[in-house]
Design a protein around this motif. Structure first.
Motif, PDB file in Angstrom:
ATOM      1  N   UNK A 372       5.006 -12.858  12.344  1.00  0.00           N
ATOM      2  CA  UNK A 372       4.349 -11.563  12.510  1.00  0.00           C
ATOM      3  C   UNK A 372       5.061 -10.478  11.706  1.00  0.00           C
ATOM      4  N   UNK A 373       6.397 -10.490  11.722  1.00  0.00           N
ATOM      5  CA  UNK A 373       7.150  -9.497  10.950  1.00  0.00           C
ATOM      6  C   UNK A 373       6.925  -9.680   9.454  1.00  0.00           C
ATOM      7  N   UNK A 374       6.866 -10.926   9.022  1.00  0.00           N
ATOM      8  CA  UNK A 374       6.609 -11.194   7.606  1.00  0.00           C
ATOM      9  C   UNK A 374       5.207 -10.739   7.227  1.00  0.00           C
ATOM     10  N   UNK A 375       4.242 -10.985   8.084  1.00  0.00           N
ATOM     11  CA  UNK A 375       2.879 -10.508   7.821  1.00  0.00           C
ATOM     12  C   UNK A 375       2.847  -8.983   7.723  1.00  0.00           C
ATOM     13  N   UNK A 376       3.600  -8.306   8.596  1.00  0.00           N
ATOM     14  CA  UNK A 376       3.682  -6.839   8.532  1.00  0.00           C
ATOM     15  C   UNK A 376       4.210  -6.395   7.166  1.00  0.00           C
ATOM     16  N   UNK A 377       5.262  -7.084   6.702  1.00  0.00           N
ATOM     17  CA  UNK A 377       5.864  -6.720   5.415  1.00  0.00           C
ATOM     18  C   UNK A 377       4.898  -6.980   4.262  1.00  0.00           C
ATOM     19  N   UNK A 378       4.160  -8.072   4.334  1.00  0.00           N
ATOM     20  CA  UNK A 378       3.221  -8.385   3.261  1.00  0.00           C
ATOM     21  C   UNK A 378       2.075  -7.374   3.219  1.00  0.00           C
ATOM     22  N   UNK A 379       1.724  -6.814   4.352  1.00  0.00           N
ATOM     23  CA  UNK A 379       0.723  -5.750   4.361  1.00  0.00           C
ATOM     24  C   UNK A 379       1.229  -4.535   3.591  1.00  0.00           C
ATOM     25  N   UNK A 380       2.518  -4.255   3.687  1.00  0.00           N
ATOM     26  CA  UNK A 380       3.108  -3.131   2.951  1.00  0.00           C
ATOM     27  C   UNK A 380       3.071  -3.408   1.449  1.00  0.00           C
ATOM     28  N   UNK A 381       3.403  -4.632   1.056  1.00  0.00           N
ATOM     29  CA  UNK A 381       3.336  -4.995  -0.358  1.00  0.00           C
ATOM     30  C   UNK A 381       1.899  -4.885  -0.862  1.00  0.00           C
ATOM     31  N   UNK A 382       0.946  -5.342  -0.053  1.00  0.00           N
ATOM     32  CA  UNK A 382      -0.449  -5.247  -0.473  1.00  0.00           C
ATOM     33  C   UNK A 382      -0.878  -3.785  -0.624  1.00  0.00           C
ATOM     34  N   UNK A 383      -0.440  -2.944   0.278  1.00  0.00           N
ATOM     35  CA  UNK A 383      -0.779  -1.527   0.201  1.00  0.00           C
ATOM     36  C   UNK A 383      -0.216  -0.884  -1.060  1.00  0.00           C
ATOM     37  N   UNK A 384       0.866  -1.468  -1.599  1.00  0.00           N
ATOM     38  CA  UNK A 384       1.451  -0.957  -2.846  1.00  0.00           C
ATOM     39  C   UNK A 384       0.665  -1.402  -4.071  1.00  0.00           C
ATOM     40  N   UNK A 385      -0.329  -2.273  -3.877  1.00  0.00           N
ATOM     41  CA  UNK A 385      -1.155  -2.715  -4.989  1.00  0.00           C
ATOM     42  C   UNK A 385      -1.003  -4.166  -5.359  1.00  0.00           C
ATOM     43  N   UNK A 386      -0.122  -4.889  -4.651  1.00  0.00           N
ATOM     44  CA  UNK A 386       0.097  -6.299  -4.949  1.00  0.00           C
ATOM     45  C   UNK A 386      -1.114  -7.110  -4.498  1.00  0.00           C
ATOM     46  N   UNK A 387      -1.579  -8.007  -5.375  1.00  0.00           N
ATOM     47  CA  UNK A 387      -2.742  -8.851  -5.081  1.00  0.00           C
ATOM     48  C   UNK A 387      -2.352 -10.225  -4.560  1.00  0.00           C
ATOM     49  N   UNK A 388      -1.133 -10.635  -4.821  1.00  0.00           N
ATOM     50  CA  UNK A 388      -0.723 -11.968  -4.414  1.00  0.00           C
ATOM     51  C   UNK A 388       0.789 -12.106  -4.382  1.00  0.00           C
ATOM     52  N   UNK A 389       1.234 -13.256  -3.897  1.00  0.00           N
ATOM     53  CA  UNK A 389       2.657 -13.539  -3.747  1.00  0.00           C
ATOM     54  C   UNK A 389       2.981 -14.839  -4.456  1.00  0.00           C
ATOM     55  N   UNK A 390       4.024 -14.825  -5.267  1.00  0.00           N
ATOM     56  CA  UNK A 390       4.626 -16.050  -5.778  1.00  0.00           C
ATOM     57  C   UNK A 390       5.722 -16.449  -4.803  1.00  0.00           C
TER      58      UNK A 390
END
Length: 457
Positions: A372-390
């Protein structure tokens, strides 16, 4: 409506790729990277987890001072030994059906005519699932392995890359018109020669007559990745890339690069959404926060600081490695300029030094916590404009299995990860909704460009 993130597994056909020292763990299957069964098993697991792609990095030489010993790299298994990803991608293509397969190839290591032919063949074998990570090289040793005295100047390398991709674009997009392959048994005509053309390319480095020997593959041009974060690299990406690989120390710095690159893309006649951005991250996952922190401490026991320093070595104009304590403001390097720029922006409370690059690679791009914490962090990255994760592994296959089993279900529940592959058979279909490059891409201008000009009566 939440848009799902894309996920690539970022790997290399070697023992120690990014997180150095972890190969000593008993569960580190990457020590057996020569065994194709390791990669087939991983690719099939990633496909079952609905990863978008398996992304192979590559190098053409050892890091650091080309005239010095390379004991540390041998001792660490740090990208030596390593194997060519192209034959491996061919093997994986026939053991998978959906997952994309991305390979890295340096513009110095293969003539563009030969490389274009290899990629078209792979795209045929995989039914349209190939991506190319376009790189210009980082090592003097790598340049010497192809007959050059040293690594070409940084800005000039990107001019070279522009020339290189121009040749491949002409071959992939212009040499064969649509409908040229007939397979007409009744009339005994396999191909229509009026729709197959020589490209007659002439430029500073290349003279290529053509035609392209393979017929058009499902994507024609592979999905185009690029990882340069320097000014020259960002301009190259804005003109050519469909996906950009970031190693940003923070969402805010990622946002700045994304906005700047998309703005430049518009200046080049493209749209900002023509490029997707993938942030490189590694994960330490626990069912509780305490468990995650304990696991992080366990990973720390295996970290090789010497390995990280060797990987992040910067060399001066004479090819000598800078001391790790050198202030970054005193560094003038022809190699990994982007990493130095990232660190200089990320550290503002003191003078950043060369050694900070190793810290960036080892710690600032990892997420530690519960799913859940990791999902929260990935939402922040997405909000910054990131479309995906390597997704960067600690060990293979365990890091990817854990991410698939623990994090992806939470992301799917939030609409942040796909449950099934999207429509269309090709990788570009699933990333952009169409199998071929859009008309705004510079390669599109070669469609129909080599057909004979009809003279009016």
């Amino acid at each position: 409506m939440t848009t799902p993130l894309h996920f690539n597994a970022f790997v290399m056909n070697t023992n120690s790729h990014i997180h150095h020292g972890q190969w000593r763990r008993s569960d580190a299957g990457q020590v057996d990277f020569n065994d194709v069964r390791l990669w087939i098993d991983l690719a099939q697991k990633l496909e079952a987890a609905k990863f978008d792609a398996l992304f192979f990095a590559d190098v053409t030489g050892v890091y650091g001072d080309a005239d010095a010993d390379f004991d540390v790299y041998i001792r660490e298994g740090l990208q030596i030994p390593s194997n060519d990803p192209i034959p491996l991608v061919a093997a994986l293509a026939v053991h998978t059906e959906k997952i994309g397969l991305a390979l890295t190839s340096n513009v110095a290591q293969s003539h563009p005519y030969q490389f274009a032919r290899q990629v078209s063949t792979l795209d045929h074998i995989s039914n349209g699932r190939i991506a190319w990570n376009i790189v210009t090289g980082l090592q003097d040793n790598g340049a010497r392995n192809f007959g050059f005295p040293r690594l070409t100047d940084h800005t000039e390398r990107y001019a070279w890359a522009e020339e290189y991709v121009d040749v491949t674009y002409k071959l992939w997009e212009g040499s064969w018109d649509e409908g040229a392959l007939l397979k007409d048994r009744e009339n005994g005509v396999f191909g229509d020669s009026s729709k197959i053309h020589k490209i007659n390319h002439e430029s500073e480095r290349y003279s290529v007559q053509g035609p392209h020997l393979p017929s058009p593959s499902p994507q024609r041009t592979p999905v185009l990745y690029q990882a340069g974060s320097s000014a020259s690299g960002r301009d190259f990406a804005a003109r050519n890339a469909e996906a950009v690989f970031l190693i940003s120390p923070s969402p805010e710095l990622a946002r700045q690069q994304i906005e700047a690159t998309r703005s430049r893309a518009v200046e080049f006649g493209r749209r900002g959404e023509d490029i997707k951005f993938f942030q490189g991250l590694s994960f330490v996952i626990g069912d509780t926060e305490e468990e995650a922190l304990a696991k992080a401490e366990e990973y720390e026991k295996y970290i090789s600081i010497e390995g990280y320093l060797a990987h992040s070595a910067l060399v001066d104009s004479d090819g000598r490695v800078y001391d790790p304590q050198t202030p970054l403001r005193d560094v003038d390097t022809n190699t990994a300029k982007g990493f130095g720029e990232w660190v200089s922006k990320a550290i503002t409370d003191r003078e950043p030094i060369v050694a900070d690059i190793a810290v960036l690679i080892s710690r600032s791009t990892r997420l530690v916590g519960t799913p859940e914490q990791i999902a929260d962090a990935l939402e922040i990255w997405q909000a910054a404009g990131v479309d995906g994760i390597n997704v960067i592994n600690w060990v293979i296959p365990g890091s990817f299995e854990e991410f698939a089993d623990k994090v992806l279900p939470v992301l799917r529940a939030r609409g942040l990860a796909q449950s099934e592959y999207g429509d269309g058979p090709t990788l570009r279909d699933r990333l952009f909704g169409e199998a071929r490059l859009n008309d705004r891409h510079p390669a599109a201008k070669y469609r129909g460009a080599f057909a004979p000009v009809e003279v009016g009566a």
